[in-house]
Design a protein around this motif. Sequence first.
Motif, mmCIF file in Angstrom:
data_model
loop_
_atom_site.group_PDB
_atom_site.id
_atom_site.type_symbol
_atom_site.label_atom_id
_atom_site.label_comp_id
_atom_site.label_asym_id
_atom_site.label_seq_id
_atom_site.Cartn_x
_atom_site.Cartn_y
_atom_site.Cartn_z
ATOM 1 N N ASP A 182 0.837 -1.198 0.000
ATOM 2 C CA ASP A 182 0.000 0.000 0.000
ATOM 3 C C ASP A 182 0.877 1.256 0.000
ATOM 4 N N PRO A 183 0.782 2.090 -1.045
ATOM 5 C CA PRO A 183 1.618 3.305 -1.099
ATOM 6 C C PRO A 183 1.277 4.321 -0.012
ATOM 7 N N ARG A 184 0.141 4.153 0.654
ATOM 8 C CA ARG A 184 -0.194 5.045 1.770
ATOM 9 C C ARG A 184 0.583 4.683 3.029
ATOM 10 N N GLU A 185 1.202 3.512 3.037
ATOM 11 C CA GLU A 185 1.945 3.050 4.202
ATOM 12 C C GLU A 185 3.442 2.909 3.951
ATOM 13 N N HIS A 186 3.836 2.734 2.682
ATOM 14 C CA HIS A 186 5.237 2.474 2.357
ATOM 15 C C HIS A 186 5.655 3.331 1.157
ATOM 16 N N PRO A 187 6.957 3.621 1.046
ATOM 17 C CA PRO A 187 7.429 4.538 -0.015
ATOM 18 C C PRO A 187 7.569 3.848 -1.369
ATOM 19 N N VAL A 188 6.438 3.372 -1.914
ATOM 20 C CA VAL A 188 6.477 2.698 -3.211
ATOM 21 C C VAL A 188 5.914 3.627 -4.287
ATOM 22 N N PRO A 189 6.622 3.808 -5.393
ATOM 23 C CA PRO A 189 6.113 4.647 -6.476
ATOM 24 C C PRO A 189 4.998 3.937 -7.239
ATOM 25 N N VAL A 190 4.042 4.700 -7.711
ATOM 26 C CA VAL A 190 2.868 4.139 -8.390
ATOM 27 C C VAL A 190 2.647 4.766 -9.758
ATOM 28 N N THR A 191 2.646 6.089 -9.829
ATOM 29 C CA THR A 191 2.353 6.770 -11.086
ATOM 30 C C THR A 191 3.564 6.713 -12.013
ATOM 31 N N GLN A 206 -2.731 -0.054 -10.632
ATOM 32 C CA GLN A 206 -3.879 0.764 -10.991
ATOM 33 C C GLN A 206 -3.656 2.195 -10.516
ATOM 34 N N GLN A 207 -4.096 3.131 -11.317
ATOM 35 C CA GLN A 207 -3.913 4.541 -11.018
ATOM 36 C C GLN A 207 -5.166 5.106 -10.344
ATOM 37 N N GLY A 208 -4.980 6.138 -9.547
ATOM 38 C CA GLY A 208 -6.112 6.782 -8.895
ATOM 39 C C GLY A 208 -6.111 6.557 -7.399
ATOM 40 N N ALA A 209 -6.748 7.433 -6.680
ATOM 41 C CA ALA A 209 -6.764 7.404 -5.222
ATOM 42 C C ALA A 209 -7.331 6.084 -4.710
ATOM 43 N N GLY A 210 -6.596 5.483 -3.764
ATOM 44 C CA GLY A 210 -7.060 4.267 -3.125
ATOM 45 C C GLY A 210 -6.920 3.009 -3.942
ATOM 46 N N ARG A 211 -6.277 3.084 -5.124
ATOM 47 C CA ARG A 211 -6.155 1.905 -5.989
ATOM 48 C C ARG A 211 -4.708 1.522 -6.264
ATOM 49 N N GLY A 212 -3.756 2.286 -5.740
ATOM 50 C CA GLY A 212 -2.353 2.087 -6.103
ATOM 51 C C GLY A 212 -1.725 0.830 -5.560
#
Length: 285
Positions: free
Chosen positions: A16-25, A50-56
Motif C-alpha cells: 500500500d503506497p499510503r503506508e510504504h514509499p512505493v512509487p505508483v504513477t 492501478q492509477q487513482g486514489a485508493g487503488r495504487g
Amino acid sequence: MSKAIITCALTGVLTDPREHPVPVTPEELAASAHEAWDAGAACMHVHFRQQGAGRGHLPSWDPALAVEIAEAIRGACPGVILNFTTGTVGRDQSGPIACIRAGRPEIAACNAGSLNYLKTRSGGGWAWPPMLFDNPVEKVAEIVAAMNEVGTRPEFECFDTGIVRSVGMFAEVGMVSRPQVNLVMGVASGMPADVALLDVLVRYLPAGATWQATLIGRTEIWPVHARVAELGGHLRTGVEDTFYMPDGARAPGNGALVGALARIAHEAGRGVASADEARAIWGLA
C-alpha cells in the motif's frame, strides 16, 4: 569475475503506497528509477499498478499504462534496461502478454514453477488465505513464446530448488538457450535467504546460465547479497524486496538501497556494470 549488474525492483505488487514509499504513477516511477540509475542500477524491474486514489496497491495489466510507464522511465534514464513483471495466478496471461507486446522490454520475469504461496501470523493462523501460485510448463512455454515474438529475454524466477533444476530441463528440451536465472529467496514458503543454501544452489544452475538473487526480508538479506557478489552473481534490490538498509534503518527509497548494494559489489572486488556492459554480459547486445 565480471562486473556486477544491479537491478532495481521499483515497486512490487499489493504494497500500500499510503503506508510504504512505493512509487505508483509513471512520474513517481520515473523519478525513483532516476535515483536508482544514478546510484548504479542498470536495469529496472517494473510492476504496473492501478492509477487513482485508493487503488495504487492493486495490479494493472493495461498495455497503454505499461507503455506510458516504460517511456517515462526510459526518458528519465536514457539507455536503461527494462524488465517487466508477468506473474499471474491462474492460467490467463493475456494481460502480461499484451504488456510485453506493447512495451517491448529487453527482459521480462518468467515464473518458472509453481509454489504454495503461504505466510503465517506470529499469533497463529494464515496471514492471507493459502493460495497456489501456479506456473505449469504450458503456461511457462506460452509466455516464453510471446517474449520471443518481440525479442524479450526471459528471466526465470525460481522460488525453490526444484524450480532451479526445472530451468535446466527447459534448456534441454529447447524452450530456451543460455537461460537467465533469478534465485528468489526469502518468500516464507519458498527458499530462505540463507548464505549456506546459496552456496548449494549455485551448483545446480543450468550450464552457462547467468544468475542473480532476489532477497526478500530485512537486515538478514544483506550478508546474502555480499555472498552473491563474491560468487559472481548479479544483484537486485528495491522497495519491492525490502524497506530496510543494512544497518536496520528504514530505507528512504530505491536510490539508497541501490547505493548500498553498489558498495557491496565494490567490497567484493567487482565493479558495477553500466547498462551497455550489462547488455553484453546478459547477451542482449
